[in-house]
Structure formats: C-alpha cells, structure tokens
Design a protein around this motif. Structure first.
Motif, mmCIF file in Angstrom:
data_model
loop_
_atom_site.group_PDB
_atom_site.id
_atom_site.type_symbol
_atom_site.label_atom_id
_atom_site.label_comp_id
_atom_site.label_asym_id
_atom_site.label_seq_id
_atom_site.Cartn_x
_atom_site.Cartn_y
_atom_site.Cartn_z
ATOM 1 N N TYR A 219 0.812 -1.216 0.000
ATOM 2 C CA TYR A 219 0.000 0.000 0.000
ATOM 3 C C TYR A 219 0.851 1.274 0.000
ATOM 4 O O TYR A 219 0.343 2.355 -0.237
ATOM 5 N N PHE A 220 2.140 1.168 0.258
ATOM 6 C CA PHE A 220 3.016 2.323 0.457
ATOM 7 C C PHE A 220 2.887 3.383 -0.638
ATOM 8 O O PHE A 220 2.633 4.540 -0.373
ATOM 9 N N ALA A 221 3.084 3.008 -1.874
ATOM 10 C CA ALA A 221 3.054 3.980 -2.970
ATOM 11 C C ALA A 221 1.927 3.680 -3.965
ATOM 12 O O ALA A 221 1.952 4.155 -5.091
ATOM 13 N N GLU B 201 -7.797 0.892 -2.410
ATOM 14 C CA GLU B 201 -8.688 -0.031 -3.114
ATOM 15 C C GLU B 201 -7.942 -0.757 -4.239
ATOM 16 O O GLU B 201 -8.115 -1.965 -4.431
ATOM 17 N N TYR B 202 -7.124 -0.014 -4.972
ATOM 18 C CA TYR B 202 -6.380 -0.628 -6.072
ATOM 19 C C TYR B 202 -5.316 -1.582 -5.521
ATOM 20 O O TYR B 202 -5.118 -2.665 -6.062
ATOM 21 N N ALA B 203 -4.674 -1.210 -4.432
ATOM 22 C CA ALA B 203 -3.680 -2.095 -3.809
ATOM 23 C C ALA B 203 -4.336 -3.398 -3.360
ATOM 24 O O ALA B 203 -3.762 -4.475 -3.532
ATOM 25 N N PHE B 204 -5.542 -3.297 -2.805
ATOM 26 C CA PHE B 204 -6.271 -4.502 -2.390
ATOM 27 C C PHE B 204 -6.581 -5.372 -3.606
ATOM 28 O O PHE B 204 -6.419 -6.597 -3.558
ATOM 29 N N VAL C 203 4.983 -2.823 -7.527
ATOM 30 C CA VAL C 203 5.216 -1.939 -8.667
ATOM 31 C C VAL C 203 3.907 -1.666 -9.397
ATOM 32 O O VAL C 203 3.570 -0.519 -9.698
ATOM 33 N N LEU C 204 3.153 -2.713 -9.680
ATOM 34 C CA LEU C 204 1.913 -2.547 -10.437
ATOM 35 C C LEU C 204 0.866 -1.744 -9.666
ATOM 36 O O LEU C 204 0.039 -1.060 -10.281
ATOM 37 N N ALA C 205 0.906 -1.785 -8.336
ATOM 38 C CA ALA C 205 -0.054 -1.026 -7.527
ATOM 39 C C ALA C 205 0.105 0.475 -7.706
ATOM 40 O O ALA C 205 -0.813 1.233 -7.420
ATOM 41 N N THR C 206 1.255 0.910 -8.213
ATOM 42 C CA THR C 206 1.486 2.347 -8.446
ATOM 43 C C THR C 206 0.976 2.803 -9.806
ATOM 44 O O THR C 206 1.033 3.993 -10.108
ATOM 45 N N VAL D 32 5.549 2.674 -17.334
ATOM 46 C CA VAL D 32 6.486 1.692 -17.872
ATOM 47 C C VAL D 32 6.832 0.708 -16.766
ATOM 48 O O VAL D 32 7.113 1.108 -15.630
ATOM 49 N N VAL D 33 6.799 -0.588 -17.109
ATOM 50 C CA VAL D 33 7.143 -1.649 -16.164
ATOM 51 C C VAL D 33 8.258 -2.472 -16.786
ATOM 52 O O VAL D 33 8.135 -2.933 -17.918
ATOM 53 N N LEU D 34 9.339 -2.635 -16.062
ATOM 54 C CA LEU D 34 10.450 -3.471 -16.498
ATOM 55 C C LEU D 34 10.467 -4.717 -15.623
ATOM 56 O O LEU D 34 10.638 -4.621 -14.405
#
Length: 131
Positions: free
Chosen positions: A9-11, A16-19, A51-54, A58-60
């Motif tokens: 949940y940090f960033a 709700e999206y983190a959950f 990473v995706l929760a943010t 771009v995702v590496l």
C-alpha cells in the motif's frame, strides 16, 4: 516495511487498487506477515504487485516467472496481460522462460554479446528458443 500490506500500500494508486492487486497476486493471506517471511516465489509476486499497484507508465520485468509453480505462472501471465490492457502501460520483459515468453509480449529484441542481434515479433521468440 514491517508487513506485506504496508509494503504493497506504500506507494499505491489507492488502497482499493492495492487490495485488488493483492487479490490478483494471491497475497491477501500474507498481508500481516513480514515480507522477509515469504517464500522466494511469494516475494517475487509481492515485488511485482508493489510496482503494479502504483500504476506505472512503464514496467520493467526481469525474469518475473522465477519461483512460480506452473499454476501461478499461468495466473501471473494472465494478470500481467490484463493489467497491461487496462492501464495501457508499456511492459518490457526479460525472460528465458520458454513456457511463457511469447505470452508476455508482441515484440521481441534478441540481444547477444551485448548487441541487438534481431528485432521482430512473436516469431523471433520461437526462433530464439529453437536455436
């Protein structure tokens, strides 16, 4: 962070999206645990989920399937592709995993001896693994 939940949940874009991401990556049972208490495969899932929760543009992903059993490997590929379609991000995946390489992208770059050898589509992935 002291717990998986705080790490996730940090960033994040929102709680709700983190959950939702925690649920997708089957991390709900670990939310109160310390991240270091997880198995290697669970740690890999947590790092990708964080990473995706943010909702990055771009995702590496470097060998994202390491430590995943076959069932979760399928879920991981499905989750990555669904999140990619929903967020319209760019995902760059580095993998040697023949089981899923062609499912994780539609363009390929073959790098050999620190140089780009070939650029192409999914057919290049098949060529790489046949050679």
């Amino acid at each position: 962070m002291p717990t998986v939940k705080k790490e996730l949940y940090f960033a994040s874009e929102s709680d709700e999206y983190a959950f939702e991401i925690a649920k997708r990556f089957e991390l709900l049972d670990f939310l109160d645990k310390h991240p270091q208490s997880l198995s290697e495969g669970q740690k890999r899932r947590l790092s990708i989920a964080c990473v995706l929760a943010t909702k990055p543009e771009v995702v590496l992903l470097d060998e994202p399937t390491v430590g995943q059993d076959y069932n979760f490997l399928l879920k991981l590929i499905n989750n990555l592709n669904e999140i990619h379609l929903a967020t319209k991000n760019t995902m760059i995946t580095i993998t040697h995993d023949i089981r899923c390489a062609s499912s994780l992208g539609d363009e390929a770059i073959w790098i050999e001896d620190h140089r780009i050898k070939k650029v192409g589509g999914k057919e290049l992935i098949d060529e790489y693994f046949q050679g």
